[in-house]
Design a protein around this motif. Structure first.
Motif, PDB file in Angstrom:
ATOM      1  N   TRP A  83       9.554  58.799  26.934  1.00 36.88           N
ATOM      2  CA  TRP A  83       9.634  60.240  27.161  1.00 36.88           C
ATOM      3  C   TRP A  83       9.439  60.929  25.817  1.00 36.88           C
ATOM      4  O   TRP A  83      10.021  60.519  24.810  1.00 36.88           O
ATOM      5  N   ARG A 129       8.607  65.048  23.952  1.00 36.82           N
ATOM      6  CA  ARG A 129       8.671  66.488  24.185  1.00 36.82           C
ATOM      7  C   ARG A 129       7.960  67.220  23.075  1.00 36.82           C
ATOM      8  O   ARG A 129       7.838  66.720  21.962  1.00 36.82           O
ATOM      9  N   ARG A 152       4.784  66.978  18.651  1.00 33.19           N
ATOM     10  CA  ARG A 152       5.371  66.166  19.720  1.00 33.19           C
ATOM     11  C   ARG A 152       6.316  65.138  19.100  1.00 33.19           C
ATOM     12  O   ARG A 152       6.011  64.543  18.062  1.00 33.19           O
ATOM     13  N   THR A 200       8.248  71.195  26.507  1.00 33.22           N
ATOM     14  CA  THR A 200       7.546  70.526  27.599  1.00 33.22           C
ATOM     15  C   THR A 200       7.765  69.029  27.421  1.00 33.22           C
ATOM     16  O   THR A 200       7.546  68.497  26.329  1.00 33.22           O
ATOM     17  N   TYR A 201       8.217  68.386  28.475  1.00 31.87           N
ATOM     18  CA  TYR A 201       8.541  66.971  28.431  1.00 31.87           C
ATOM     19  C   TYR A 201       7.443  66.167  29.119  1.00 31.87           C
ATOM     20  O   TYR A 201       6.983  66.535  30.209  1.00 31.87           O
TER      21      TYR A 201
END
Length: 118
Positions: free
Chosen positions: A36, A38, A45, A93-94
């Motif tokens: 994951w 983000r 990022r 935003t993931y």
């Protein structure tokens, strides 16, 4: 490449919780790891968590350790990111990816927006 679909984002107050899901319809997660990541506006990022599909071991960024948990549901072919005690700085935003390195050579989802605000 595998199509990944993220869901579960939204607007939540500080201290709240969200659970993100990363699904790969029709493709089992046989990759070495699922990460994951983000990205907040104006920032690079960053990696949030990594789940090893081999032995189930996990890694978390210092900023989320103790608050976020990643897990897998093999039956539903889905990887989750449980986010508790959310803070405004978690707003981003993931994305999930079929690798934990952050390389664009692997499959990425379209992203799901998480906003933490009162």
């Amino acid at each position: 490449q595998v199509q990944l679909v993220e869901s579960g984002g939204g607007l939540v107050q500080p201290g709240g919780s969200l659970r993100l899901a990363c699904a790969a319809p029709g493709f089992p997660f046989y990759y070495a790891g699922v990460g994951w990541f983000r990205q907040a506006p104006g920032k690079e990022r960053e990696g949030v968590s990594c789940l090893s599909m081999n032995d189930g071991s996990t890694w978390y960024a210092d900023s989320v350790r103790g608050r976020f948990t990643t897990s897998k549901d093999v039956a539903n072919n889905t990887i989750y990111l449980q986010m508790n005690s959310l803070k405004p700085e978690d707003t981003a935003t993931y994305y999930c990816a079929t690798d934990c390195s952050g390389s664009d050579d692997y499959s990425w989802g379209q992203g799901t927006q998480v906003s933490v605000s009162s």
